[in-house]
Design an enzyme around this catalytic site. Structure first.
Site, short mmCIF file in Angstrom:
data_model
loop_
_atom_site.label_atom_id
_atom_site.label_comp_id
_atom_site.label_asym_id
_atom_site.label_seq_id
_atom_site.Cartn_x
_atom_site.Cartn_y
_atom_site.Cartn_z
N GLY A 1 0.79 -1.21 0.00
CA GLY A 1 0.00 0.00 0.00
C GLY A 1 0.83 1.27 0.00
N HIS A 2 0.14 2.39 -0.10
CA HIS A 2 0.80 3.69 -0.20
C HIS A 2 1.58 4.04 1.06
CE1 HIS A 2 -2.18 5.63 2.45
NE2 HIS A 2 -3.09 4.93 1.79
#
Length: 315
Positions: A229-230
């Protein structure tokens, strides 16, 4: 843009001529950037932030430093989402941007695309169907297999291998929610940095950061079908096995091993030299090295004892 103009565009009013150049976290923002405060977990960061302005609930406005403008709102996260669109980079660079540059002995197969302002260093191989977006860098000796997609602004180090159909730099999954339940996109204005000697399997996705960078550090090896994920940081020489899911803003120390189908919640840290056994679920930070298993997570030996006792109950 001026803070007063920015506030107006997101439905707020404030009289300030402060020039805002971008968005950032409380910890990393400069005096020309806008940040936000939504979670009391980050109260200390609010008290010491170097941001020029902060979107903040009235309850916590008293903790904003004197050198910072408090932009009071009942919905800081939603207003951040609206502001993020104002600073989002272009999807595609204008045609007057520079053509890509290639080093010596590069092999770019027919059907591969390399975007404007991108720099491809010596001895890089990019196979048919691969897409390298604008403003990207790929270091010497790296190999990009067919149909890999590398979004704009991504930085790939030396001697990396990225296997077919992997996506580097796509948007992180970030939305703010209105009182009516509508989902407002938070534009992901950061990038992905992959350091030297990283290998990434096929059909893996690594999301770009909201602001700042998602970072995969030197020597890490990532299997097929992994989701990162980011704003994650994966330190040196980690091993991430197939079907692992790592939620946004997770920080893995060096030489962490994550077994197949294990996963993390977001915004946590895993100490160096930790092993998470297959299907382990990490819901809070791990501060000491060791081997952990199960969901909820136990130290591995304790988990084995628990399984043994459960098995006896079923006899």
């Amino acid at each position: 843009m001026k803070l007063s103009n920015l506030a107006q565009k997101i439905g707020l009013e404030i009289s300030s001529e402060l020039e805002i150049l971008g968005l950032n976290t409380l910890k990393n923002a400069t005096n020309s950037e806008l940040s936000f405060f939504e979670n009391s977990k980050y109260l200390e960061d609010l008290k010491t932030t170097g941001a020029g302005a902060v979107l903040v609930n009235e309850e916590f406005a008293q903790f904003v430093p004197d050198c910072c403008v408090a932009v009071v709102t009942s919905e800081p996260y939603l207003k951040l989402a609206l502001a993020s669109k104002l600073f989002a980079p272009k999807v595609i660079e204008d045609e007057d941007a520079e053509e890509p540059k290639f080093g010596e002995n590069c092999k770019i197969q027919k059907g591969a695309y390399v975007g404007r302002n991108s720099v491809i260093h010596d001895d890089v191989i990019i196979m048919a169907g691969a897409f390298v977006g604008d403003n990207c860098t790929i270091g010497s000796g790296s190999v990009i297999y067919p149909n890999v997609t590398i979004y704009r602004d991504s930085k790939i180090g030396k001697n990396c291998i990225i296997h077919a159909n992997t996506v580097v730099g796509s948007d992180g999954f970030g939305f703010a929610h209105t009182k009516l339940g509508e989902h407002i996109k938070i534009y992901q204005n950061g990038n992905v940095i992959i350091e030297d000697d990283v290998e990434i399997g096929s059909n893996t996705s690594i999301d770009r950061a909201v602001f700042g960078s998602t970072i995969i550090k030197q020597g890490t090896k990532i299997d097929n079908l992994v989701q990162i994920g980011h704003n994650c940081i994966i330190e040196e020489h980690c091993i991430i096995v197939s079907q692992v899911g790592i939620s946004g803003s997770s920080h893995l120390g060096r030489n962490v091993i994550m077994g197949g189908q294990s996963a993390t919640s977001g915004h946590l840290k895993i100490a160096p030299f930790v092993t998470i056994a297959a299907r382990g679920g990490v819901t809070k930070s791990i501060e000491q090295k060791g081997t952990y298993a199960g969901f909820p997570l136990y130290e591995h030996r304790e988990w084995l004892k628990l399984q043994g006792r459960i098995a006896k109950l079923l006899k």
